[in-house]
Scaffold this motif. Sequence first.
Motif, mmCIF file in Angstrom:
data_model
loop_
_atom_site.group_PDB
_atom_site.id
_atom_site.type_symbol
_atom_site.label_atom_id
_atom_site.label_comp_id
_atom_site.label_asym_id
_atom_site.label_seq_id
_atom_site.Cartn_x
_atom_site.Cartn_y
_atom_site.Cartn_z
ATOM 1 N N UNK A 211 0.901 -1.256 0.070
ATOM 2 C CA UNK A 211 -0.020 -0.070 0.057
ATOM 3 C C UNK A 211 0.878 1.195 -0.079
ATOM 4 N N UNK A 212 1.954 1.236 0.791
ATOM 5 C CA UNK A 212 2.839 2.356 0.990
ATOM 6 C C UNK A 212 3.698 2.607 -0.571
ATOM 7 N N UNK A 213 3.973 1.410 -1.166
ATOM 8 C CA UNK A 213 4.765 1.724 -2.175
ATOM 9 C C UNK A 213 3.641 2.286 -3.387
ATOM 10 N N UNK A 214 2.462 1.574 -3.365
ATOM 11 C CA UNK A 214 1.736 2.120 -4.449
ATOM 12 C C UNK A 214 1.264 3.806 -4.090
ATOM 13 N N UNK A 215 1.232 4.103 -3.036
ATOM 14 C CA UNK A 215 0.804 5.295 -2.645
ATOM 15 C C UNK A 215 1.710 6.173 -3.145
ATOM 16 N N UNK A 216 3.201 5.868 -2.870
ATOM 17 C CA UNK A 216 4.441 6.651 -3.436
ATOM 18 C C UNK A 216 4.434 6.703 -4.763
ATOM 19 N N UNK A 217 4.159 5.929 -5.449
ATOM 20 C CA UNK A 217 4.041 5.955 -6.958
ATOM 21 C C UNK A 217 3.032 6.935 -7.595
ATOM 22 N N UNK A 218 1.632 6.942 -6.798
ATOM 23 C CA UNK A 218 0.519 7.802 -7.266
ATOM 24 C C UNK A 218 1.029 9.109 -6.947
ATOM 25 N N UNK A 219 1.615 9.356 -5.834
ATOM 26 C CA UNK A 219 2.181 10.632 -5.394
ATOM 27 C C UNK A 219 3.050 11.319 -6.470
ATOM 28 N N UNK A 220 4.132 10.576 -7.063
ATOM 29 C CA UNK A 220 5.053 10.896 -8.033
ATOM 30 C C UNK A 220 4.470 11.290 -9.332
ATOM 31 N N UNK A 221 3.180 10.070 -9.700
ATOM 32 C CA UNK A 221 2.726 10.350 -10.939
ATOM 33 C C UNK A 221 1.514 11.532 -10.965
ATOM 34 N N UNK A 222 1.064 12.207 -10.154
ATOM 35 C CA UNK A 222 0.384 13.310 -9.852
ATOM 36 C C UNK A 222 1.094 14.458 -10.624
ATOM 37 N N UNK A 223 2.259 14.507 -10.476
ATOM 38 C CA UNK A 223 3.058 15.379 -11.204
ATOM 39 C C UNK A 223 3.672 15.276 -12.481
ATOM 40 N N UNK A 224 3.315 13.948 -12.965
ATOM 41 C CA UNK A 224 3.701 13.765 -14.220
ATOM 42 C C UNK A 224 2.783 13.857 -15.377
ATOM 43 N N UNK A 225 2.880 14.432 -16.397
ATOM 44 C CA UNK A 225 1.743 14.474 -17.273
ATOM 45 C C UNK A 225 2.029 13.316 -18.341
ATOM 46 N N UNK A 226 3.024 12.551 -18.324
ATOM 47 C CA UNK A 226 3.577 11.505 -19.147
ATOM 48 C C UNK A 226 3.633 11.976 -20.583
ATOM 49 N N UNK A 227 4.423 12.689 -20.854
ATOM 50 C CA UNK A 227 4.718 13.443 -22.182
ATOM 51 C C UNK A 227 5.539 12.315 -22.885
ATOM 52 N N UNK A 228 5.080 12.101 -24.093
ATOM 53 C CA UNK A 228 5.768 10.995 -24.643
ATOM 54 C C UNK A 228 7.479 11.096 -24.738
#
Length: 272
Positions: A211-228
């Motif tokens: 749960x903590x690992x998934x939460x950390x990934x989600x936190x990082x990805x909130x700032x990532x627009x996943x540009x190609x």
Amino acid sequence: MNEDLAPRTVIEACLPMRGEVGLDVVLDTANAAALADQPVRLALRRMVGAGEVLQTGRGRRGAVRLTETGRARLERDRAALVLAEAQDRGRTSWDGLWRLTAVSLPESQRSRRDALRRRLTELGAAPVSTGLYLSPHDLLAMLDRDATDHLVHAEAGRVEVRGVTDPLEVTELLWPAAPVIDGYLALEETVDRLTAASNEADATRVRILQLRLADALETAMRRDPLIPPELRPTPWPPSRIRQGWRSAWRELVSLAPDGGVYQGWPGFRGES
């Protein structure tokens, strides 16, 4: 990383994409994450009321499963994980088209207009003028079905933003790399810390680490627009760090007798 996990987060994590999970598992996991039974039961009732999950039985002997509505929502919410995985593995590429989207609603529907603008921003589109948003991705499929009735959408092979036309320069202007990279460096630190904590962890503790690992990934990805990747510097640190995250995830899955949480979820397979 948010140390205080929400009851809904824990419930969703325990729900497999297919099949059911016992309420004893959900509540035991929540208790291990320092959540009491009552807020978890309240969150579960809300999810049942929204038609997202189906509960059978009562108390800890009961079970819950996702409905088709709930499964569709989770798949939509996790689309970013699927895209990130495809980018990291070289399974997708930019088609060279910029997408321009404007919200076309009158002042009398300001709340609806503002909600659509917020949603476009959440999906990584950048405002380039009043009510006009730019993205290298086609975001229409990520919006509610009726949203397209209120949008003006166009595609272009070349855009000029504030005098900038080079695609990589446009990207850096609208989606600067530094804040995105900083978010992933924090994720990398968390991965290292949680990996060290996995030694000799029991089954319940492994689920909490997941749960903590998934939460950390989600936190990082909130700032990532996943540009190609074609529009980012090479090498791109977030890609490397996400690969490290998957390695840590595979290790935790192997330690959990039942595979742990997020079973069958898109983006949580942890494949090599």
